[in-house]
Design an enzyme around this catalytic site. Structure first.
Site, PDB file in Angstrom:
ATOM      1  N   ASP A 136      43.932  85.384  18.957  1.00 34.72           N
ATOM      2  CA  ASP A 136      42.656  86.082  18.808  1.00 34.72           C
ATOM      3  C   ASP A 136      42.866  87.539  19.212  1.00 34.72           C
ATOM      4  OD1 ASP A 136      40.028  87.143  19.213  1.00 34.72           O
ATOM      5  OD2 ASP A 136      39.340  85.062  19.069  1.00 34.72           O
ATOM      6  N   THR A 158      35.606  91.776  18.099  1.00 41.28           N
ATOM      7  CA  THR A 158      36.767  91.726  17.203  1.00 41.28           C
ATOM      8  C   THR A 158      37.077  93.108  16.637  1.00 41.28           C
ATOM      9  OG1 THR A 158      36.412  89.419  16.638  1.00 41.28           O
ATOM     10  CG2 THR A 158      37.642  90.718  15.042  1.00 41.28           C
ATOM     11  N   ASN A 185      43.322  96.932  20.965  1.00 37.72           N
ATOM     12  CA  ASN A 185      44.569  96.182  21.204  1.00 37.72           C
ATOM     13  C   ASN A 185      45.652  96.506  20.181  1.00 37.72           C
ATOM     14  OD1 ASN A 185      43.715  94.876  23.529  1.00 37.72           O
ATOM     15  ND2 ASN A 185      42.694  93.253  22.369  1.00 37.72           N
ATOM     16  N   ALA A 204      41.481  98.330   8.094  1.00 39.44           N
ATOM     17  CA  ALA A 204      40.658  97.911   6.953  1.00 39.44           C
ATOM     18  C   ALA A 204      39.205  98.191   7.315  1.00 39.44           C
ATOM     19  CB  ALA A 204      40.876  96.429   6.670  1.00 39.44           C
ATOM     20  N   TYR A 264      28.516  94.425  12.428  1.00 39.21           N
ATOM     21  CA  TYR A 264      29.653  94.672  11.537  1.00 39.21           C
ATOM     22  C   TYR A 264      29.790  96.176  11.283  1.00 39.21           C
ATOM     23  CZ  TYR A 264      32.622  94.172   7.353  1.00 39.21           C
ATOM     24  OH  TYR A 264      33.645  94.250   6.424  1.00 39.21           O
ATOM     25  N   HIS A 309      36.491  82.630   0.433  1.00 41.42           N
ATOM     26  CA  HIS A 309      35.981  81.382   0.995  1.00 41.42           C
ATOM     27  C   HIS A 309      34.824  80.894   0.108  1.00 41.42           C
ATOM     28  CE1 HIS A 309      34.312  78.539   3.764  1.00 41.42           C
ATOM     29  NE2 HIS A 309      35.263  78.779   4.650  1.00 41.42           N
TER      30      HIS A 309
HETATM   31  P1  NAD Z   1      38.141  87.160   5.602  1.00 42.25           P
HETATM   32  O1  NAD Z   1      37.011  86.675   6.455  1.00 42.25           O
HETATM   33  O2  NAD Z   1      38.640  86.256   4.530  1.00 42.25           O
HETATM   34  O3  NAD Z   1      39.390  87.565   6.503  1.00 42.25           O
HETATM   35  C1  NAD Z   1      39.312  87.957   7.835  1.00 42.25           C
HETATM   36  C2  NAD Z   1      40.409  87.254   8.606  1.00 42.25           C
HETATM   37  O4  NAD Z   1      40.376  87.678   9.980  1.00 42.25           O
HETATM   38  C3  NAD Z   1      40.236  85.736   8.622  1.00 42.25           C
HETATM   39  O5  NAD Z   1      41.454  85.103   8.345  1.00 42.25           O
HETATM   40  C4  NAD Z   1      39.780  85.435  10.044  1.00 42.25           C
HETATM   41  O6  NAD Z   1      40.092  84.141  10.481  1.00 42.25           O
HETATM   42  C5  NAD Z   1      40.483  86.535  10.822  1.00 42.25           C
HETATM   43  N1  NAD Z   1      39.833  86.867  12.090  1.00 42.25           N
HETATM   44  C6  NAD Z   1      38.514  87.070  12.319  1.00 42.25           C
HETATM   45  N2  NAD Z   1      38.311  87.354  13.623  1.00 42.25           N
HETATM   46  C7  NAD Z   1      39.538  87.346  14.216  1.00 42.25           C
HETATM   47  C8  NAD Z   1      39.982  87.552  15.546  1.00 42.25           C
HETATM   48  N3  NAD Z   1      39.126  87.836  16.541  1.00 42.25           N
HETATM   49  N4  NAD Z   1      41.306  87.455  15.813  1.00 42.25           N
HETATM   50  C9  NAD Z   1      42.200  87.144  14.822  1.00 42.25           C
HETATM   51  N5  NAD Z   1      41.822  86.936  13.545  1.00 42.25           N
HETATM   52  C10 NAD Z   1      40.507  87.033  13.249  1.00 42.25           C
HETATM   53  O7  NAD Z   1      37.677  88.545   4.996  1.00 42.25           O
HETATM   54  P2  NAD Z   1      38.412  89.521   3.979  1.00 42.25           P
HETATM   55  O8  NAD Z   1      37.497  89.723   2.841  1.00 42.25           O
HETATM   56  O9  NAD Z   1      39.793  89.089   3.721  1.00 42.25           O
HETATM   57  O10 NAD Z   1      38.416  90.876   4.811  1.00 42.25           O
HETATM   58  C11 NAD Z   1      39.575  91.349   5.487  1.00 42.25           C
HETATM   59  C12 NAD Z   1      39.260  92.697   6.116  1.00 42.25           C
HETATM   60  O11 NAD Z   1      38.872  93.623   5.111  1.00 42.25           O
HETATM   61  C13 NAD Z   1      38.120  92.643   7.142  1.00 42.25           C
HETATM   62  O12 NAD Z   1      38.438  93.487   8.213  1.00 42.25           O
HETATM   63  C14 NAD Z   1      36.949  93.196   6.369  1.00 42.25           C
HETATM   64  O13 NAD Z   1      36.021  93.815   7.214  1.00 42.25           O
HETATM   65  C15 NAD Z   1      37.618  94.191   5.437  1.00 42.25           C
HETATM   66  N6  NAD Z   1      36.805  94.412   4.228  1.00 42.25           N
HETATM   67  C16 NAD Z   1      36.739  93.476   3.236  1.00 42.25           C
HETATM   68  C17 NAD Z   1      35.941  93.711   2.129  1.00 42.25           C
HETATM   69  C18 NAD Z   1      35.827  92.732   0.990  1.00 42.25           C
HETATM   70  O14 NAD Z   1      35.077  92.988   0.054  1.00 42.25           O
HETATM   71  N7  NAD Z   1      36.559  91.641   0.962  1.00 42.25           N
HETATM   72  C19 NAD Z   1      35.198  94.900   2.040  1.00 42.25           C
HETATM   73  C20 NAD Z   1      35.275  95.805   3.078  1.00 42.25           C
HETATM   74  C21 NAD Z   1      36.100  95.574   4.164  1.00 42.25           C
END
Ligand code: NAD
Ligand code: UDP
Length: 315
Positions: free
Chosen positions: A60, A94, A101, A116, A147, A183
């Site tokens: 984490d 987070t 970290n 990101a 967020y 998901h």
């Molecule tokens: P996602 O929820 O599929 O992936 C996030 C991952 O982070 C997951 O595997 C989750 O288990 C892990 N995670 C969450 N909290 C954690 C913690 N405390 N410690 C360790 N791991 C942790 O979402 P995504 O769409 O793949 O997004 C990835 C990143 O990109 C995120 O930071 C999100 O904010 C950013 N983002 C995504 C989008 C989009 O459209 N998909 C848009 C803007 C920003």
């Protein structure tokens, strides 16, 4: 291989992270994928486990982690509104403690680190399209604040670690991205509509469906993130990454219905509070600095994504 780098991807078992890990391994790098599996899963990366240059770590990111690496992609954070609102305090931790970290680690091992970030830093924008100079219109006390403000604070930390500690930081602001391995129950619009259409359930358009989003396919996004990591050390961004082709949510629903051949009907549900009315990236800077532009149009990307969900639901 002399150019092989050791790369840490936090949130690597999530939707975007799993594609990024895959591409980095394909280009000959060594990847450490760190995740607490809150919204990601081992299933997203299980196919990478036989690769000797891939390591999976359950951790984490609100707790410090130490490893010798050359680069860090910091993706750990739930991204869909239902997931990040499930435990909003944890979402802030987070983003903020995770940034502290990972930045601390980057400082210690002199790694380049990429955040990101998100188009949500612009909130419900008054200017359109949004370029990087716009400061945004974010509600600090609303349901999306954990967020949006968490990500804004992370950008501040990335800026200050660069200024104060000379860490090579990079920020990309990601606009709505979709594709395989989203998901199926994360409530985001593309996965919701496809799953509903394939199951013959009603398509839930929130509000009148006139709100807009610009959808980027995951492969285009991953290319841009890697190009950003490779920019000259003086350049931090932030840089918008997204597909500027903008669609109303109703148009998206109709396109999904057509491409799936579904007979589901569109119904309307209340618009969530603080739902941004329109969103479109200005990607001029990404073109100039990364030589990047998206190449996959919505219909093509939706066809790949529908194919993925069709197989997933059949399983
Ligand atoms: P996602 O929820 O599929 O992936 C996030 C991952 O982070 C997951 O595997 C989750 O288990 C892990 N995670 C969450 N909290 C954690 C913690 N405390 N410690 C360790 N791991 C942790 O979402 P995504 O769409 O793949 O997004 C990835 C990143 O990109 C995120 O930071 C999100 O904010 C950013 N983002 C995504 C989008 C989009 O459209 N998909 C848009 C803007 C920003
Ligand atoms: N949305 C919708 N029906 C759904 C899920 C989402 O109409 O089943 C709308 C939502 O209100 C928003 C847009 O689609 O206007 C994009 O929502 P998402 O949660 O995917 O991303 P974000 O709001 O963070 O851009």
């Amino acid at each position: 291989m002399k150019t092989r780098k050791r790369i840490l991807v936090t949130g690597g078992a999530g939707f975007l992270g799993s594609h990024l890990c895959e591409t980095l391994l394909d280009t000959g790098h060594e990847v450490i994928c760190l995740d607490n599996y809150f919204t990601g899963s081992k299933a997203n990366v299980v196919h990478l486990l036989p690769n000797p240059y891939f390591e999976l770590v359950r951790h984490d990111i609100i707790n410090p982690y130490f490893v010798e690496v050359d680069e860090i992609y910091n993706l750990a954070c739930p991204a869909s509104p239902i997931h990040y609102q499930f435990n909003p305090i944890k979402t802030v931790k987070t983003s903020v403690m995770g940034a502290i970290n990972t930045l601390g680690l980057a400082k210690r091992v002199r790694a380049t680190i990429l955040q990101a970030s998100t188009s949500e830093v612009y909130g419900d924008p008054e200017i359109h399209p949004q370029d990087e100079s716009y400061w945004g219109r974010v509600n600090p006390v609303g349901p999306r604040s954990c967020y949006d403000e968490g990500k804004r604070c992370a950008e501040t930390l990335f800026t200050d670690y660069r200024l104060q500690n000379d860490v090579n930081t990079k920020i990309v602001r990601i606009f709505n991205t979709y594709g395989p391995r989203m998901h199926p129950h994360d409530g985001r619009v593309v996965s919701n509509f496809i799953v509903q259409a394939l199951k013959g359930e009603d398509i839930t358009v929130y509000g009148d469906g006139g709100q807009t989003r610009s959808f980027c396919y995951v492969d285009d996004l991953v290319r841009a993130m890697i190009a950003m990591m490779d920019t000259e050390p003086e350049f931090m961004g932030p840089v918008n990454i997204g597909n500027p082709n903008e669609f109303t949510i109703l148009e998206l629903a109709e396109t999904v219905l057509r491409l799936t051949g579904s007979t589901s009907k569109i119904i309307h549900e209340p618009l969530p509070r603080d739902d941004p009315k329109q969103r479109q990236p200005d990607i001029t800077l990404a073109g100039q600095k990364l030589g990047w532009r998206p190449t996959i149009e919505l219909e093509e990307g939706l066809i790949h994504t529908i194919d993925y969900f069709r197989k997933l639901l059949a399983e």
